[in-house]
Design a protein around this motif. Structure first.
Motif, PDB file in Angstrom:
ATOM      1  N   VAL A  72      18.622  30.879   1.019  1.00 34.58           N
ATOM      2  CA  VAL A  72      18.138  30.182   2.232  1.00 34.58           C
ATOM      3  C   VAL A  72      18.975  28.876   2.104  1.00 34.58           C
ATOM      4  CG1 VAL A  72      16.317  28.895   3.385  1.00 34.58           C
ATOM      5  CG2 VAL A  72      16.071  31.215   2.493  1.00 34.58           C
ATOM      6  N   TRP A  73      18.933  28.150   1.061  1.00 31.64           N
ATOM      7  CA  TRP A  73      19.604  26.838   0.831  1.00 31.64           C
ATOM      8  C   TRP A  73      20.954  27.024   1.224  1.00 31.64           C
ATOM      9  CZ3 TRP A  73      23.730  24.529  -1.731  1.00 31.64           C
ATOM     10  CH2 TRP A  73      23.870  23.239  -1.860  1.00 31.64           C
ATOM     11  N   ARG A  74      21.884  28.171   0.864  1.00 31.25           N
ATOM     12  CA  ARG A  74      23.219  28.302   0.959  1.00 31.25           C
ATOM     13  C   ARG A  74      23.319  28.586   2.733  1.00 31.25           C
ATOM     14  NH1 ARG A  74      23.039  31.056  -4.076  1.00 31.25           N
ATOM     15  NH2 ARG A  74      22.707  33.025  -3.054  1.00 31.25           N
ATOM     16  N   TRP A  75      22.354  29.200   3.105  1.00 34.03           N
ATOM     17  CA  TRP A  75      22.596  29.417   4.705  1.00 34.03           C
ATOM     18  C   TRP A  75      22.794  28.065   5.401  1.00 34.03           C
ATOM     19  CZ3 TRP A  75      17.656  33.350   5.618  1.00 34.03           C
ATOM     20  CH2 TRP A  75      18.021  34.328   4.829  1.00 34.03           C
ATOM     21  N   GLU A  76      22.038  27.062   4.925  1.00 33.58           N
ATOM     22  CA  GLU A  76      21.720  26.023   5.631  1.00 33.58           C
ATOM     23  C   GLU A  76      22.935  24.819   5.107  1.00 33.58           C
ATOM     24  OE1 GLU A  76      18.493  22.264   5.750  1.00 33.58           O
ATOM     25  OE2 GLU A  76      17.882  24.390   5.653  1.00 33.58           O
ATOM     26  N   HIS A  77      23.245  25.128   3.910  1.00 33.22           N
ATOM     27  CA  HIS A  77      24.177  23.833   3.402  1.00 33.22           C
ATOM     28  C   HIS A  77      25.631  24.216   2.963  1.00 33.22           C
ATOM     29  CE1 HIS A  77      21.115  20.744   2.770  1.00 33.22           C
ATOM     30  NE2 HIS A  77      20.236  21.700   2.378  1.00 33.22           N
ATOM     31  N   ARG A  78      25.867  25.770   2.906  1.00 34.74           N
ATOM     32  CA  ARG A  78      27.105  26.194   2.660  1.00 34.74           C
ATOM     33  C   ARG A  78      27.982  27.011   3.552  1.00 34.74           C
ATOM     34  NH1 ARG A  78      27.225  22.533  -0.224  1.00 34.74           N
ATOM     35  NH2 ARG A  78      27.239  22.471  -2.590  1.00 34.74           N
ATOM     36  N   GLY A  79      27.167  26.944   4.834  1.00 33.36           N
ATOM     37  CA  GLY A  79      27.873  27.986   5.898  1.00 33.36           C
ATOM     38  C   GLY A  79      27.863  29.461   5.617  1.00 33.36           C
ATOM     39  N   VAL A  80      26.950  29.934   4.701  1.00 29.06           N
ATOM     40  CA  VAL A  80      26.825  31.181   4.568  1.00 29.06           C
ATOM     41  C   VAL A  80      25.879  31.706   5.589  1.00 29.06           C
ATOM     42  CG1 VAL A  80      25.797  33.085   2.976  1.00 29.06           C
ATOM     43  CG2 VAL A  80      26.828  30.920   1.935  1.00 29.06           C
ATOM     44  N   VAL A  81      26.323  32.853   6.374  1.00 28.47           N
ATOM     45  CA  VAL A  81      25.641  33.575   7.274  1.00 28.47           C
ATOM     46  C   VAL A  81      24.764  34.863   6.705  1.00 28.47           C
ATOM     47  CG1 VAL A  81      26.158  35.134   9.373  1.00 28.47           C
ATOM     48  CG2 VAL A  81      27.474  33.368   8.852  1.00 28.47           C
ATOM     49  N   PRO A  82      23.599  34.716   7.099  1.00 27.90           N
ATOM     50  CA  PRO A  82      22.673  35.733   6.575  1.00 27.90           C
ATOM     51  C   PRO A  82      23.031  37.084   6.801  1.00 27.90           C
ATOM     52  CG  PRO A  82      21.480  33.894   7.588  1.00 27.90           C
ATOM     53  CD  PRO A  82      22.921  33.713   7.942  1.00 27.90           C
ATOM     54  N   ASP A  83      22.564  38.036   6.052  1.00 30.16           N
ATOM     55  CA  ASP A  83      22.931  39.489   6.509  1.00 30.16           C
ATOM     56  C   ASP A  83      22.091  39.906   7.711  1.00 30.16           C
ATOM     57  OD1 ASP A  83      20.249  40.776   5.233  1.00 30.16           O
ATOM     58  OD2 ASP A  83      20.916  39.560   3.618  1.00 30.16           O
ATOM     59  N   ARG A  84      22.298  40.870   8.091  1.00 26.38           N
ATOM     60  CA  ARG A  84      21.820  41.309   9.422  1.00 26.38           C
ATOM     61  C   ARG A  84      20.193  41.619   9.219  1.00 26.38           C
ATOM     62  NH1 ARG A  84      22.151  43.620  14.389  1.00 26.38           N
ATOM     63  NH2 ARG A  84      20.778  45.200  14.881  1.00 26.38           N
ATOM     64  N   VAL A  85      19.896  42.189   8.212  1.00 29.91           N
ATOM     65  CA  VAL A  85      18.408  42.492   7.990  1.00 29.91           C
ATOM     66  C   VAL A  85      17.567  41.017   7.821  1.00 29.91           C
ATOM     67  CG1 VAL A  85      16.763  43.219   6.113  1.00 29.91           C
ATOM     68  CG2 VAL A  85      18.660  44.469   7.003  1.00 29.91           C
ATOM     69  N   SER A  86      18.167  40.075   7.315  1.00 27.62           N
ATOM     70  CA  SER A  86      17.535  38.606   6.911  1.00 27.62           C
ATOM     71  C   SER A  86      17.650  38.047   8.314  1.00 27.62           C
ATOM     72  CB  SER A  86      18.463  38.084   6.029  1.00 27.62           C
ATOM     73  OG  SER A  86      18.150  38.425   4.726  1.00 27.62           O
ATOM     74  N   GLN A  87      18.566  38.221   9.275  1.00 29.00           N
ATOM     75  CA  GLN A  87      18.357  37.552  10.331  1.00 29.00           C
ATOM     76  C   GLN A  87      17.340  38.162  11.316  1.00 29.00           C
ATOM     77  OE1 GLN A  87      22.012  36.308  12.598  1.00 29.00           O
ATOM     78  NE2 GLN A  87      23.336  36.730  10.961  1.00 29.00           N
ATOM     79  N   LEU A  88      17.364  39.503  11.448  1.00 26.27           N
ATOM     80  CA  LEU A  88      16.391  40.310  12.181  1.00 26.27           C
ATOM     81  C   LEU A  88      14.804  39.985  11.633  1.00 26.27           C
ATOM     82  CD1 LEU A  88      17.996  43.770  12.808  1.00 26.27           C
ATOM     83  CD2 LEU A  88      17.675  41.773  14.157  1.00 26.27           C
ATOM     84  N   ALA A  89      14.867  39.741  10.250  1.00 23.96           N
ATOM     85  CA  ALA A  89      13.483  39.259   9.716  1.00 23.96           C
ATOM     86  C   ALA A  89      13.135  38.027  10.189  1.00 23.96           C
ATOM     87  CB  ALA A  89      13.518  39.530   8.115  1.00 23.96           C
ATOM     88  N   LEU A  90      14.028  37.056  10.117  1.00 23.60           N
ATOM     89  CA  LEU A  90      13.684  35.704  10.635  1.00 23.60           C
ATOM     90  C   LEU A  90      13.375  35.651  12.122  1.00 23.60           C
ATOM     91  CD1 LEU A  90      13.297  32.635  10.053  1.00 23.60           C
ATOM     92  CD2 LEU A  90      15.797  32.508  10.173  1.00 23.60           C
TER      93      LEU A  90
END
Length: 449
Positions: A50-68
């Motif tokens: 989660v930290w990398r999504w917010e601070h390193r520009g990493v795009v979450p995988d599709r399942v993580s995005q749909l879950a959120l």
């Protein structure tokens, strides 16, 4: 460094977390739980992810995005049509596309007085290319003339004089009480000026004066919002202020507004954008000297220091010193705050960012010797800065003494920015938790922050 709670700044995910009180670990668990509902049983609840999504520009995988998205009540269609992180529910963006005209200025003012006070976001909305575009557009523009309103009552010089008379008092209240205490009052004054511009009847001269009033009131409202932690509101006010300054043909006021925006970027770890804005402010002012010119150069120095560029910082500081030595009583009223104490303190803060703590301490000591404690918010800022430096230098006793000195000032002013600095001092004190004195002063900082 900011805490997780204070990290609600540049990324929309930070706002989502802050709004719901989620730590990185808590959000990771939420996503993993929702992923199980979607049939993915073995997703790990990793905080680092989660930290990398917010601070390193990493795009979450599709399942993580749909879950959120499921947890936040966002439709799958929106996730598909608005690539990450645009689908995150953070409300409306800050509008920057107003026409650079009198009409555009009035429209921006109407929008800001309707929306800015209700905004509760704690992150910067305009970043990256948006900042660079705004700076370049401002520098290319020629002053516009405001035409008289077609209807409404007559706005005469007596009304304008009265509103102008109020502005120094609003600046003083902000300086002594903090932004949270005055932002609504400044917004109310701005609302009056906006209504006069939109509905009143006035000569071109009166119209220009109204635009100047709108520009300065919106700048002060933006600064108060910034100090109180309403960072998107601050951006909204400052965008409107820039348009009003342009309509009035006053590029120095515009430079001061961009200087404020540059500091906001410094505070939220956007140093390259801070350099963009500070350079635009310096160029806009056209080589002005005195306190105003010194303030603009100092803001550029702060931006370069935050970026870790000592050579460029030193050059800006040298230009700042030259300009400051040429201060005169004819300097703009808003530049009066940049006195000997503020000048020395800002140099010290540059050295903090560059990692030269001994130099920083000497300048902060000098600043506190000459700076008036009547200006409680800034005095508290400098005390907190020096307390942190003293603790980092290994002088715990002196750092604790400075904390005791600052506590009454924190209680007297309502400043979210100083609250964050107090938390930074508390983190340093916790490294000395075995020391009774450190534990005592740590608790003193709990109430005011």
């Amino acid at each position: 460094m900011l805490t997780e709670g204070a990290g609600a700044c540049t990324h929309p995910l930070a706002f989502v977390r802050a709004q719901r009180g989620w730590s990185y670990q808590r959000l990771a668990r939420v996503v993993a739980r929702r992923a199980r509902d979607l049939g993915v049983a073995n997703m790990a609840a990793e905080r680092q992810k989660v930290w990398r999504w917010e601070h390193r520009g990493v795009v979450p995988d599709r399942v993580s995005q749909l879950a959120l998205a499921a947890e936040l009540g966002v439709s799958t269609d929106r996730v598909e049509s608005h690539p990450w992180p645009a689908w995150l529910p953070t409300g409306d963006v800050v509008r920057t596309d107003y026409p650079w005209s009198g009409v555009g200025s009035v429209t921006s003012m109407i929008d800001v007085v309707e929306d800015a006070l209700t905004d509760r976001r704690g992150f910067l909305t305009i970043t990256g290319t948006g900042v660079a575009t705004l700076a370049s557009e401002w520098l290319k523009l020629e002053p516009a003339h405001l035409t008289a309103a077609r209807d409404g009552g007559q706005v005469d010089a007596q009304i304008v004089n009265r509103i102008e008379h109020n502005i120094p008092g609003l600046r003083l209240m902000d300086d002594r009480l903090g932004g949270e205490s005055v932002r609504r009052l400044v917004d109310a004054e701005l609302g009056v000026v906006t209504e006069l511009l939109a509905r009143g009847s006035y000569t071109e001269e009166i119209g220009m004066r109204l635009q100047l009033l709108a520009a300065e009131l919106a700048r002060v409202a933006g600064w108060a919002s910034f100090d109180a932690g309403y960072h998107t509101s601050a951006q909204r006010y400052w965008i409107a202020a820039l348009h009003a300054a342009h309509a009035a043909g006053d590029r120095l006021i515009g430079a001061n507004i961009m200087k404020n925006m540059a500091l906001q970027c410094v505070d939220f770890a956007r140093p390259r954008e801070a350099v963009e804005l500070a350079n635009a402010a310096v160029a806009s002012a056209g080589g002005i000297s005195g306190r105003a010119g010194a303030m603009l150069q100092m803001r550029l120095a702060r931006a370069h220091a935050a970026l870790g560029e000592p050579t460029e910082c030193s050059r800006a500081l040298a230009r700042c010193e030259t300009a400051f030595e040429r201060a005169t009583p004819q300097d703009p009223a808003w530049a009066g705050i940049f006195d000997e104490g503020a000048y020395a303190a800002q140099i010290g803060i540059c050295y903090i960012d560059l990692g030269h703590l001994a130099h920083a301490d000497r300048w902060l000591e000098q600043a506190l010797e000459v700076h008036s404690a009547v200006r409680a918010r800034d005095h508290a800022t400098y005390l907190l800065r020096r307390a942190a430096v003293q603790i980092d230098l290994g002088n715990l006793d002196h750092g604790c003494a400075l904390v005791r000195e600052v506590v009454p000032l924190l209680e007297a002013t309502r400043s979210q920015r100083n609250g964050r600095r107090a938390e930074e001092v508390r983190r340093r004190l916790r490294r000395h938790a075995s020391d009774p004195q450190a534990r005592e002063v740590d608790q003193l900082l709990v109430r005011p922050t």
